[in-house]
Design an enzyme around this catalytic site. Structure first.
Site, mmCIF file in Angstrom:
data_model
loop_
_atom_site.group_PDB
_atom_site.id
_atom_site.type_symbol
_atom_site.label_atom_id
_atom_site.label_comp_id
_atom_site.label_asym_id
_atom_site.label_seq_id
_atom_site.Cartn_x
_atom_site.Cartn_y
_atom_site.Cartn_z
ATOM 1 N N HIS A 23 -1.284 0.452 -12.324
ATOM 2 C CA HIS A 23 -2.216 0.734 -11.232
ATOM 3 C C HIS A 23 -3.448 -0.137 -11.393
ATOM 4 O O HIS A 23 -3.867 -0.416 -12.518
ATOM 5 C CB HIS A 23 -2.612 2.213 -11.237
ATOM 6 C CG HIS A 23 -3.187 2.674 -9.949
ATOM 7 N ND1 HIS A 23 -4.512 2.506 -9.620
ATOM 8 C CD2 HIS A 23 -2.596 3.270 -8.891
ATOM 9 C CE1 HIS A 23 -4.708 2.997 -8.409
ATOM 10 N NE2 HIS A 23 -3.569 3.460 -7.938
ATOM 11 N N HIS B 254 0.834 -1.197 0.000
ATOM 12 C CA HIS B 254 0.000 0.000 0.000
ATOM 13 C C HIS B 254 0.875 1.256 0.000
ATOM 14 O O HIS B 254 1.034 1.922 -1.011
ATOM 15 C CB HIS B 254 -0.937 -0.067 1.212
ATOM 16 C CG HIS B 254 -2.019 0.954 1.227
ATOM 17 N ND1 HIS B 254 -2.237 1.853 0.215
ATOM 18 C CD2 HIS B 254 -2.977 1.219 2.154
ATOM 19 C CE1 HIS B 254 -3.270 2.616 0.508
ATOM 20 N NE2 HIS B 254 -3.732 2.263 1.682
ATOM 21 N N ASP C 90 3.595 7.058 -7.280
ATOM 22 C CA ASP C 90 4.823 6.759 -6.555
ATOM 23 C C ASP C 90 6.086 6.874 -7.393
ATOM 24 O O ASP C 90 7.187 6.772 -6.861
ATOM 25 C CB ASP C 90 4.743 5.349 -5.950
ATOM 26 C CG ASP C 90 3.774 5.311 -4.796
ATOM 27 O OD1 ASP C 90 3.747 6.298 -4.052
ATOM 28 O OD2 ASP C 90 3.045 4.322 -4.665
#
Ligand code: CMC
Length: 434
Positions: free
Chosen positions: A311, A272, A367
């Site tokens: 994703h 996560h 990220d």
């Protein structure tokens, strides 16, 4: 067969019995409990769904955050993330998430005043934080100290009172930076810095992180803005793992500190909150631009993943990644370029033109660049998730407040498919061990 098949319904035939059922479709979903009427006979339990990880199960109705993964859309309370990142501030976004609409000037001033006023924590919080081991992970310290706040505010359990909910929401948004900064200072063996309430939310956080002997810590405005934008980008992401944890624990009607501590725990996990750290490790391992083609070949051969790409929800692009890339440029203008940025830019360029990534709709996610920015701030990787948690707190709380006021909600209690033994005969240990 039940009555007339309405247009917005699903007609299901149970081939075990030949019986047909009409199940209403609302908002493109069927109610799982409606499947319960499908059964072999009266003694058998009704039909259920099996969905580990809630991959195709809606657990709530929510008006907090909208995501369209195919189109790359992210909106908080209907406002596109791009506009909020450019024109708003983290505290205004927090107000929006929690209250459902943008504040008037008076409401905003009162909100900022309340949050600023509540940045301090009880001295005993400091004492117990000092009791952690010298090398304690800051995320573990944050999780424990947020949970511990419930013991300082026992009235927080009165979750049905709107004023009381508001009070705890303000407290938590206000105190997260203090707890996060102290967790950071602890690992560094540095004295904890008290909040400076002359400073704005994000500038004060930087002061608590980095102030030493100077009488006032003044961070570069461009860094303050970049971190504020990062908080905005992380403020909510609908029913992700940590939000689901907050809702699940909150569904027992426990106080919000305990529920948010569960969210921090969920975020702690590498699947996560930890991907940006993995991106940084990957870039360091690649080392230089010449090594990129060999690395990409390894990814395409299935030996490893290109971290920061792909994703579950966004299949065209992650709208947050574009904004973050711009923030990275702003930050590097202040801190000087991180040599890893050149590798990241080249890697992105090559991957976006490569058939393997194009075919699988793999684009940079939030990220890909955030770790580089955090490193430029001189945060150690263990702090990355703490920063994520501070940003996500208004989202967790908005979702929690929505949950406790939602009449449809029940205590979270999924079903299981039992796979173990049945009806064994127990022999006492004294007999088994003779
Ligand atoms: N590098 C190389 N191949 C990939 C990658 C990647 N990063 N991501 C997916 N694939 C491939 C995967 O091998 C599969 O290929 P094939 O069809 O040939 O088997 C295909 O793309 C579909 O992958 P998937 O694993 O079914 O996709 P998913 O939706 O289950 O996984 C993901 C999503 C984010 C876990 C995955 O893309 C991944 O592991 N990315 C790297 C880790 C990362 O950056 N995580 C941060 C996510 S953003 C954080 C947030 O929003 O909170």
């Amino acid at each position: 067969m039940t009555d007339v098949a309405a247009k917005d319904s699903l007609t299901v035939t149970d081939n075990r019995t030949g019986q047909q059922y009409d199940i209403a479709i609302t908002d493109n979903t069927i109610a799982a409990k409606d499947l319960g009427q499908i059964r072999l006979n009266d003694d058998e339990p009704g039909l259920a769904t099996y969905d580990p990880g809630f991959v195709n199960t809606a657990s709530c109705r929510s008006s907090v955050t909208y995501i369209d993964g195919d189109k790359g859309i992210l909106e908080y309370r209907g406002y596109p993330i791009e506009q909020l990142a450019e024109k708003s501030s983290f505290l205004e976004v927090a107000y929006l998430l929690v209250n459902g609409e943008l504040p008037t000037k008076e409401q905003y001033d009162a909100w900022v005043h309340e949050i600023t006023y509540h940045t301090f924590v009880h001295e005993n919080v400091k004492t117990f934080m000092q009791g952690f081991r010298y090398d304690a992970h800051p995320m573990g310290m944050l999780m424990a100290s947020v949970g511990a706040l419930s013991t300082f505010y026992p009235d927080a359990r009165n979750i049905s009172d709107a004023d009381n909910r508001h009070m705890q929401i303000v407290r938590m948004i206000a105190k997260m930076p203090t707890l996060g900064a102290w967790s950071f200072r602890h690992a560094q063996g540095k004295p904890y810095v008290y909040p400076d309430n002359d400073l704005g939310y994000t500038a004060n956080f930087l002061s608590m992180l980095f102030k030493m002997s100077e009488s006032k810590f003044e961070a570069d405005e461009r860094l303050v803005k970049a971190l504020d934008v990062l908080f905005i980008l992380h403020a909510d992401h609908e029913q992700n793992c940590s939000t689901n944890a907050v809702r699940s624990v909150g569904s027992s009607q426990v106080d919000p500190y305990s529920a948010v501590a569960a969210g921090v725990g969920a975020l702690y996990g590498p699947l996560h909150g930890g991907a940006n750290e993995a991106v940084l490790r990957m870039l360091k391992r690649i080392g230089s631009k010449e090594n990129i083609p060999a690395f990409i070949d390894g990814v395409k051969d299935g030996n490893e993943r290109l971290m920061g790409f792909g994703h579950r929800v966004y299949k065209n692009y992650d709208p947050r990644a574009k904004i973050i890339k711009k923030s990275a440029e702003d930050v590097f203008e202040v801190t000087g370029t991180n040599p890893l940025l050149d590798i990241a830019l080249e890697l992105e360029k090559i991957a976006l033109e490569d058939e393997y990534f194009v075919k699988r709709k793999l684009y940079p996610n939030v990220d890909f660049y955030s770790g580089l920015i955090y490193e430029a701030f001189q945060f150690p990787p263990e702090m990355f998730t703490v920063l994520f948690a501070i940003g996500r707190t208004p989202g967790w709380l908005a979702q929690w407040a929505e949950l406790v006021q939602d009449k449809d909600q029940k205590i979270a209690r999924p079903k299981q498919i039992y796979t173990g033994d049945r009806e064994l005969t127990f022999t006492a240990a004294s007999e088994r061990w003779t």
